[in-house]
Design a protein around this motif. Sequence first.
Motif, PDB file in Angstrom:
ATOM      1  N   TYR A   1      -3.165  28.376 -37.062  1.00 44.33           N
ATOM      2  CA  TYR A   1      -4.602  28.065 -36.960  1.00 44.33           C
ATOM      3  C   TYR A   1      -5.019  27.898 -35.498  1.00 44.33           C
ATOM      4  O   TYR A   1      -6.052  28.420 -35.063  1.00 44.33           O
ATOM      5  N   LEU A   2      -4.216  27.161 -34.716  1.00 47.01           N
ATOM      6  CA  LEU A   2      -4.526  26.971 -33.304  1.00 47.01           C
ATOM      7  C   LEU A   2      -4.522  28.297 -32.558  1.00 47.01           C
ATOM      8  O   LEU A   2      -5.391  28.570 -31.720  1.00 47.01           O
ATOM      9  N   GLN A   3      -3.532  29.120 -32.876  1.00 53.35           N
ATOM     10  CA  GLN A   3      -3.419  30.402 -32.178  1.00 53.35           C
ATOM     11  C   GLN A   3      -4.614  31.304 -32.484  1.00 53.35           C
ATOM     12  O   GLN A   3      -5.119  31.988 -31.600  1.00 53.35           O
TER      13      GLN A   3
ATOM     14  N   HIS B   1      -7.317  30.473 -30.371  1.00 51.57           N
ATOM     15  CA  HIS B   1      -7.026  30.712 -28.950  1.00 51.57           C
ATOM     16  C   HIS B   1      -6.595  29.440 -28.225  1.00 51.57           C
ATOM     17  O   HIS B   1      -6.839  29.276 -27.028  1.00 51.57           O
ATOM     18  N   ILE B   2      -5.929  28.527 -28.933  1.00 48.63           N
ATOM     19  CA  ILE B   2      -5.517  27.251 -28.346  1.00 48.63           C
ATOM     20  C   ILE B   2      -3.993  27.170 -28.263  1.00 48.63           C
ATOM     21  O   ILE B   2      -3.301  27.419 -29.248  1.00 48.63           O
ATOM     22  N   ILE B   3      -3.487  26.824 -27.080  1.00 49.87           N
ATOM     23  CA  ILE B   3      -2.072  26.450 -26.922  1.00 49.87           C
ATOM     24  C   ILE B   3      -2.024  24.934 -26.834  1.00 49.87           C
ATOM     25  O   ILE B   3      -2.716  24.326 -26.006  1.00 49.87           O
ATOM     26  N   HIS B   4      -1.218  24.316 -27.657  1.00 49.20           N
ATOM     27  CA  HIS B   4      -1.126  22.847 -27.646  1.00 49.20           C
ATOM     28  C   HIS B   4      -0.359  22.366 -26.422  1.00 49.20           C
ATOM     29  O   HIS B   4      -0.764  21.421 -25.755  1.00 49.20           O
TER      30      HIS B   4
ATOM     31  N   ASP C   1       4.665  27.016 -27.807  1.00 47.63           N
ATOM     32  CA  ASP C   1       4.531  26.057 -28.913  1.00 47.63           C
ATOM     33  C   ASP C   1       5.598  26.283 -29.972  1.00 47.63           C
ATOM     34  O   ASP C   1       6.046  25.335 -30.632  1.00 47.63           O
ATOM     35  N   TRP C   2       6.005  27.532 -30.147  1.00 48.23           N
ATOM     36  CA  TRP C   2       6.994  27.849 -31.176  1.00 48.23           C
ATOM     37  C   TRP C   2       8.399  27.464 -30.718  1.00 48.23           C
ATOM     38  O   TRP C   2       9.244  27.098 -31.541  1.00 48.23           O
ATOM     39  N   TRP C   3       8.646  27.524 -29.407  1.00 48.71           N
ATOM     40  CA  TRP C   3       9.891  26.978 -28.856  1.00 48.71           C
ATOM     41  C   TRP C   3       9.945  25.471 -29.112  1.00 48.71           C
ATOM     42  O   TRP C   3      10.968  24.944 -29.566  1.00 48.71           O
TER      43      TRP C   3
END
Length: 323
Positions: free
Chosen positions: A53-55, A58-61, A124-126
């Motif tokens: 949803y963030l991606q 267009h958002i990187i946490h 974020d996935w790392w």
Amino acid sequence: MVHMFSFQDEEDLFMVVDLLLGGDLRFHLQKKVGFNEQTVKLYICELVLALDYLQRSHIIHRDIKPDNILLDEHGHVHITDFNVATILQGSETVSSMAGTKPYMAPEVFVSFVDGGVGYSFAVDWWALGITAYELLHGSRPFEIRSSTAAAEVLCIIHSQQLHFSCIWSPGMKHLIRSLLTRDPSSRPSSLSEVQASPYLADVDWDAVLQKSVSPGFVPNKRRLNCDPTFELEEMILESRPLHKKKKRLAKSRNQPSNPLPTHVQRSLDSLAEDFIAFNREKMKPQRRSVSDKPAANKHCEGQNNSNMMMMKMMKKHSSSELH
């Protein structure tokens, strides 16, 4: 989805979000809660949907970690703390150093040390992989601290081998290993790429999205799932913070204010149009005086008084007959 609204007074902007009573995952790790594999598997799936949803927004946490993952009262996970989040459009990348070092992807340090091409959503996935490993193992896969230099972090990540518990299923090991791929271009960094994992083939993603899958760990509703000495530090140090704020505001009103530059004042005025000052006095119910009562109420009161006098007379008459 977390619902939010905001209001402001003369000094502060207040942001109101859903009350999540389950505490954060760091608190439960410190309390030695043993998260089993099925519980962590559900956490991964819920976080994958959140990151997707963030991606798409267009958002990187940039700071995914147990501290920033809250549980609701049913045990479902929610991402919080967007202090260092940033927005990317198209094929843009970011080069700034942001996040918490033990959870930051290697490309963040490469960009900082060698001035690389920057990084994108894959970081974020790392961090999700590091978090999943820590929830299962109780410690992180790499010995990295906040004081560790960036060049040393890169050396640790590229030289240190991942060690998995023998009780973890092969599918979980493969999923975490793929999330901790050093090369971001080979790392699964989207919902579809993670869903392609054979380990998640049995997941009902619609049920996960609707939160109809019961978590394996449900926080204790009878206790406070946080450390109040940390979470409520301001309130503990100052017993009446709003009392001092009231005095501070009154003092500032009496002091002459320096006019701002025209362009700054114009910008503030345009922002003020979207934020209406909250007036708690207007929200209080108005007290009505006796004279404000409707005539019908007065009539009812007269009837009630007459009825009370009638009952007293009947009671007195009946007691005299008994004697």
